[in-house]
Design an enzyme around this catalytic site. Structure first.
Site, PDB file in Angstrom:
ATOM      1  N   GLU A  62       0.137 -57.465 -37.222  1.00  0.00           N
ATOM      2  CA  GLU A  62       0.924 -56.249 -36.952  1.00  0.00           C
ATOM      3  C   GLU A  62       2.411 -56.592 -37.113  1.00  0.00           C
ATOM      4  OE1 GLU A  62       1.234 -55.442 -32.732  1.00  0.00           O
ATOM      5  OE2 GLU A  62       1.509 -53.298 -33.049  1.00  0.00           O
ATOM      6  N   ASN A  72       4.147 -47.346 -36.884  1.00  0.00           N
ATOM      7  CA  ASN A  72       3.694 -48.741 -36.891  1.00  0.00           C
ATOM      8  C   ASN A  72       2.472 -48.754 -37.823  1.00  0.00           C
ATOM      9  OD1 ASN A  72       2.678 -51.276 -36.310  1.00  0.00           O
ATOM     10  ND2 ASN A  72       3.042 -51.129 -34.105  1.00  0.00           N
ATOM     11  N   LYS A  96      -0.614 -46.588 -36.634  1.00  0.00           N
ATOM     12  CA  LYS A  96      -1.123 -46.875 -35.273  1.00  0.00           C
ATOM     13  C   LYS A  96      -1.146 -45.616 -34.405  1.00  0.00           C
ATOM     14  CE  LYS A  96      -0.194 -50.247 -31.562  1.00  0.00           C
ATOM     15  NZ  LYS A  96       0.693 -51.400 -31.233  1.00  0.00           N
ATOM     16  N   GLU A 108       7.338 -49.444 -27.716  1.00  0.00           N
ATOM     17  CA  GLU A 108       6.706 -48.809 -28.888  1.00  0.00           C
ATOM     18  C   GLU A 108       6.780 -47.291 -28.801  1.00  0.00           C
ATOM     19  OE1 GLU A 108       3.269 -50.366 -30.939  1.00  0.00           O
ATOM     20  OE2 GLU A 108       3.137 -51.928 -29.405  1.00  0.00           O
ATOM     21  N   CYS A 153      -3.488 -53.511 -33.168  1.00  0.00           N
ATOM     22  CA  CYS A 153      -3.243 -54.053 -31.830  1.00  0.00           C
ATOM     23  C   CYS A 153      -3.848 -53.240 -30.696  1.00  0.00           C
ATOM     24  CB  CYS A 153      -1.748 -54.281 -31.619  1.00  0.00           C
ATOM     25  SG  CYS A 153      -1.470 -55.327 -30.164  1.00  0.00           S
ATOM     26  N   ASN A 207       0.317 -58.095 -31.693  1.00  0.00           N
ATOM     27  CA  ASN A 207       1.404 -58.817 -31.020  1.00  0.00           C
ATOM     28  C   ASN A 207       1.184 -58.564 -29.547  1.00  0.00           C
ATOM     29  OD1 ASN A 207       4.185 -59.428 -32.896  1.00  0.00           O
ATOM     30  ND2 ASN A 207       2.703 -58.005 -33.776  1.00  0.00           N
TER      31      ASN A 207
HETATM   32  N1  CDT Z   1       1.494 -54.517 -29.905  1.00  0.00           N
HETATM   33  C1  CDT Z   1       0.674 -54.046 -28.949  1.00  0.00           C
HETATM   34  O1  CDT Z   1       0.069 -52.980 -29.108  1.00  0.00           O
HETATM   35  N2  CDT Z   1       0.552 -54.782 -27.840  1.00  0.00           N
HETATM   36  C2  CDT Z   1      -0.203 -54.359 -26.687  1.00  0.00           C
HETATM   37  C3  CDT Z   1       0.415 -54.915 -25.449  1.00  0.00           C
HETATM   38  C4  CDT Z   1       0.842 -53.838 -24.612  1.00  0.00           C
HETATM   39  S1  CDT Z   1       1.627 -54.363 -23.171  1.00  0.00           S
HETATM   40  C5  CDT Z   1       2.545 -53.009 -22.752  1.00  0.00           C
HETATM   41  C6  CDT Z   1      -1.669 -54.737 -26.700  1.00  0.00           C
HETATM   42  O2  CDT Z   1      -2.483 -53.892 -26.328  1.00  0.00           O
HETATM   43  O3  CDT Z   1      -2.000 -55.871 -27.023  1.00  0.00           O
END
Ligand code: CDT
Length: 310
Positions: free
Chosen positions: A47, A107, A124, A143, A169, A194
């Site tokens: 991502e 995204n 996303k 985000e 993600c 991430n």
């Molecule tokens: N990039 C991403 O979607 N990360 C989220 C972490 C969210 S923490 C507020 C995940 O679900 O891995």
């Protein structure tokens, strides 16, 4: 026809704020070269693979964040990746921040086929985090400030001898993501992530528990929809913030068959036989035979939980 696809999950180590797109593309190309040396047909990058995970930075004037976005894909900086893939007949999936000509921000992930053409685009849908600055968090996850929810749904594409899907993600945590693709017969789902190693709001949640969540949702998505899942991390310490690794390839039985060992740039590969999806799709998860949609109405009519009155 044999439908074995040698797939590489190309994990990225940390990308620092100052690192240029050009330098990152050199790193991604190195992974692509390793994938070629290993005979890969398809490489899955992470991502927002071209930059540091910029949603951790709060910026009052959101237009100031536009330099993190790509307004064209490919563009001259990224072109070498497309050229290499085309020259050597390797498909790939790549996540990046997209700014459209109409000024929308998503995204996004694109699927590029072995002739170097973009054959699929996903934006996303499930955006985690928050919109405004939240001092109670140990770090920010903005985000919801910088992206709009994706407007393309969860499409799948017939390419590379299979039925391919993508998500990004946080989408992996939602069973609906995989099921909507499962209902289109998906055989391989590609995703990048991430994910902070720790929880910004819950100090006593261990890294091991969070890795368990990471794998649990990809393994259940794979099994319950009888498909392969390839999950590729951006890992390591970015600017003092730790991102988990644990990139993996999961088979349709929900078993992890390849797993990264480092928090650096690292390629793992596996021969994914798309025909292995058929048994579960035709038995336990023969949707047409067993699903009971007359009882699933709430899934599409209600967002939050509504417990019964006390
Ligand atoms: N990039 C991403 O979607 N990360 C989220 C972490 C969210 S923490 C507020 C995940 O679900 O891995």
């Amino acid at each position: 026809m044999n439908r074995i696809l040698r797939v590489g999950a190309a994990q990225s180590g940390p990308i620092q704020k100052e690192e240029s797109r050009k330098a990152v593309v050199v790193r991604l190309l190195e992974l692509m070269k390793e994938a070629r040396a290993n005979g890969c047909d398809l490489v899955v990058f992470t991502e927002l693979a071209l930059t540091t995970f910029f949603p951790r930075y709060f910026e009052k004037n959101r237009a100031q964040m536009d330099p993190w976005f790509e307004s064209e894909m490919p563009n001259p900086t990224i072109q070498p990746l497309f050229d290499y893939a085309r020259k050597h007949g390797i498909g790939f999936a790549l996540g990046y921040a997209e700014k459209t000509t109409a000024g929308q921000h998503f995204n996004t992930s694109v699927l590029v086929d072995p002739s170097g053409d973009i054959v699929g685009k996903y934006r996303k849908v499930h955006l985690p985090g928050h919109f405004g600055y939240e001092p109670k968090r140990r770090w920010q996850h903005l985000e919801k400030r910088y992206f709009e929810p994706g407007d393309l749904g969860f499409p799948v594409w017939r390419t590379m001898n299979g039925i391919m899907g993508m998500c990004i993600c946080n989408d992996r945590r939602w069973p609906e993501t995989f099921r909507v693709m499962g209902l289109q017969g998906v055989e391989l789902v590609m995703l990048g992530y991430n994910t902070p190693t720790l929880n910004s709001m819950k100090e006593d949640e261990s890294a091991a528990t969070r890795m368990h969540h990471n794998h649990l949702c990809m393994q259940s998505g794979a099994y319950q929809n009888a498909c392969w899942v390839v999950g590729t991390a951006k890992a390591g310490n970015e600017d003092g913030f730790e991102l988990m690794a644990g990139s993996c390839i999961v088979n349709p039985d929900g078993e992890i068959v390849a797993l990264t060992q480092t928090t650096q740039d690292e390629l793992i590969t596996f021969d994914c036989d798309l025909d292995e999806c058929a048994f579960l799709k035709q038995t336990t998860f023969d949707f047409a035979a067993h699903r009971r949609i007359e009882h699933y109405g709430r899934i599409c009519s209600q967002t939050g939980a509504e417990p019964p009155a006390e």
